[in-house]
Design an enzyme around this catalytic site. Structure first.
Site, PDB file in Angstrom:
ATOM      1  N   ASP A  53     -42.107  -0.317 -75.581  1.00 44.63           N
ATOM      2  CA  ASP A  53     -41.722   1.022 -76.049  1.00 44.63           C
ATOM      3  C   ASP A  53     -40.293   1.315 -75.612  1.00 44.63           C
ATOM      4  O   ASP A  53     -39.828   0.774 -74.604  1.00 44.63           O
ATOM      5  CB  ASP A  53     -42.627   2.089 -75.413  1.00 44.63           C
ATOM      6  N   MET A  54     -39.616   2.204 -76.355  1.00 46.82           N
ATOM      7  CA  MET A  54     -38.265   2.567 -75.927  1.00 46.82           C
ATOM      8  C   MET A  54     -38.297   3.938 -75.259  1.00 46.82           C
ATOM      9  O   MET A  54     -38.843   4.889 -75.806  1.00 46.82           O
ATOM     10  CB  MET A  54     -37.301   2.563 -77.111  1.00 46.82           C
ATOM     11  N   ARG A  98     -40.079  -1.996 -84.028  1.00 42.62           N
ATOM     12  CA  ARG A  98     -40.651  -0.718 -84.472  1.00 42.62           C
ATOM     13  C   ARG A  98     -39.479   0.257 -84.589  1.00 42.62           C
ATOM     14  O   ARG A  98     -38.770   0.495 -83.605  1.00 42.62           O
ATOM     15  CB  ARG A  98     -41.658  -0.196 -83.447  1.00 42.62           C
ATOM     16  N   ALA A 122     -37.783  10.194 -79.318  1.00 37.25           N
ATOM     17  CA  ALA A 122     -38.579  11.333 -78.843  1.00 37.25           C
ATOM     18  C   ALA A 122     -38.010  12.018 -77.600  1.00 37.25           C
ATOM     19  O   ALA A 122     -38.652  12.905 -77.046  1.00 37.25           O
ATOM     20  CB  ALA A 122     -39.998  10.859 -78.557  1.00 37.25           C
ATOM     21  N   THR A 126     -43.296   6.496 -88.464  1.00 38.71           N
ATOM     22  CA  THR A 126     -42.923   7.855 -88.841  1.00 38.71           C
ATOM     23  C   THR A 126     -44.060   8.514 -89.620  1.00 38.71           C
ATOM     24  O   THR A 126     -44.842   7.821 -90.274  1.00 38.71           O
ATOM     25  CB  THR A 126     -41.638   7.868 -89.699  1.00 38.71           C
ATOM     26  N   ARG A 181     -44.064  15.627 -74.971  1.00 38.85           N
ATOM     27  CA  ARG A 181     -43.149  15.154 -76.026  1.00 38.85           C
ATOM     28  C   ARG A 181     -43.728  15.463 -77.410  1.00 38.85           C
ATOM     29  O   ARG A 181     -42.997  15.782 -78.335  1.00 38.85           O
ATOM     30  CB  ARG A 181     -42.880  13.649 -75.881  1.00 38.85           C
ATOM     31  N   ARG A 182     -45.070  15.382 -77.529  1.00 36.96           N
ATOM     32  CA  ARG A 182     -45.686  15.710 -78.827  1.00 36.96           C
ATOM     33  C   ARG A 182     -45.525  17.201 -79.123  1.00 36.96           C
ATOM     34  O   ARG A 182     -45.309  17.591 -80.262  1.00 36.96           O
ATOM     35  CB  ARG A 182     -47.181  15.336 -78.862  1.00 36.96           C
TER      36      ARG A 182
END
Ligand SMILES: Cc1cc2nc3c(=O)[nH]c(=O)nc-3n(C[C@H](O)[C@H](O)[C@H](O)COP(=O)(O)OP(=O)(O)OC[C@H]3O[C@@H](n4cnc5c(N)ncnc54)[C@H](O)[C@@H]3O)c2cc1C
Length: 319
Positions: free
Chosen positions: A130-131, A181, A186, A238, A300-301
């Protein structure tokens, strides 16, 4: 303003201590997090697999601050790999490098990463790095390159369309036919490193998508594996209908095989769209996070979509 404040809260220890004690917050987080236990995550993955959706499991955790936690986090990932094998899931795994000690100690970190990649290779499972925020972009890409140069091929990275550097990063990753990906990003980033306007991020997403498809073509369109574990080079993460329409159009115009591209979405977001894409014959993978360290992920969501705050507050009212 509000998104920035929520991202600030996602990193604030005091807020984490306060909010994670609220049962109501835990219930609200369940919209985006499959549960706190591995069993709950496996059940969610099984349900998704059942309707033709592949999965990425993420045992939540980030910004680990000591060696013991970093080693424990790596062990948790390895036990998750065993569970995927035992349950024969169409699933792979995402990890965050700060979860397994990137910010603690270089040797502990590389030893953890190596153990995870070795075990994943034995199980035939792909690992996505993940980034995280831009302070870790270069170190994450370097860790990826180190792993590839050490002989591991079962891993890929994430590129964020909001960063100015991403076009160059994709060029750099193309040399290794890297499985990427692509997402918007985010975290809260300064205008010195990231596009401040959503419109520019969206445009860059489309440009990077084209660039990534060109790489895939140059690498002879490596396909997703039949067991649903290894993704193709191009993974488009996305929920944005316009980005998805752009991708479909591009695939049509360039006659790109459908299994050379994978759409990805998050657990709890646009399930209708996930299933619709599967019915249309596209590959779909859903990111399923679980574990008790759900706080920063949940915040973050919320930050991504201020309307989610009302969803959170409505849980208070029901509470
Ligand atoms: C599989 C996957 C993996 C990801 N991995 C990373 C990563 O490694 N690093 C990283 O920085 N980011 C990651 N992200 C998050 C990503 O960067 C975006 O923040 C997030 O996906 C929202 O952007 P969007 O492309 O959906 O577009 P947006 O324009 O933000 O949203 C488009 C539409 O999607 C829906 N939507 C989007 N977000 C939400 C939400 N939170 N709640 C409810 N509805 C929503 C809404 O309908 C919205 O109108 C990942 C996203 C996905 C799908």
């Amino acid at each position: 303003m509000l998104p920035n404040f929520l991202i600030y809260l996602s990193k604030a220890k005091w807020a984490q201590e306060m909010i994670t004690r609220w049962g109501i917050a835990r219930r609200a987080a369940r919209r985006f997090v499959a549960g706190e236990t591995t069993q709950e995550a496996i059940a969610a993955a099984r349900m998704l697999n059942h309707v033709g959706i592949d999965v990425t499991l993420d045992h939540l955790g980030e910004n680990t601050t000591n060696q013991g936690d970093a080693v424990r986090s790596a062990e948790e990932v390895m036990s998750m790999l065993d569970q995927i094998q035992a349950e024969k899931l169409r699933a792979n795994v995402s990890i965050k490098l700060s979860q397994i000690g990137l910010l603690v100690d270089h040797q502990v970190f590389t030893s953890n990463l190596k153990k995870i990649l070795e075990h994943a290779a034995d199980c035939g499972i792909f690992i996505r790095l993940d980034m995280e925020d831009s302070s870790l972009t270069e170190r994450t890409l370097q860790a990826y390159e180190w792993a590839r140069d050490s002989g591991f091929s079962n891993l890929g990275v994430v590129i964020q369309a909001y960063l100015y550097r991403s076009e160059q990063d994709l060029d750099r990753l193309a040399a290794r036919c890297t499985r990427v990906r692509l997402c918007k990003g985010a975290y809260r980033e300064p205008a010195s490193v990231a596009f401040p306007q959503k419109k520019d991020v969206d445009e860059n997403f489309d440009r990077l998508m084209e660039q990534l498809l060109e790489t895939s073509q140059a690498c002879d369109f490596p396909r997703a594996s039949e067991d649903g574990r290894t993704p193709p080079i191009v993974a488009l993460a996305t929920h944005d209908l316009q980005r998805i329409a752009f991708a479909k159009d591009l695939m049509n115009r360039k006659s790109i095989p459908r299994d050379a591209v994978e759409f990805q979405m998050l657990y709890g977001i646009r399930r209708d769209l996930q299933e619709a894409l599967v019915k249309e014959g596209y590959r779909m993978r859903v990111y399923v996070p679980y574990g008790n360290r759900w706080y920063p992920y949940f915040m973050r969501r919320l930050a991504e979509r201020p309307a989610n705050i009302w969803f959170f507050l409505s849980n208070f009212v029901k509470g």
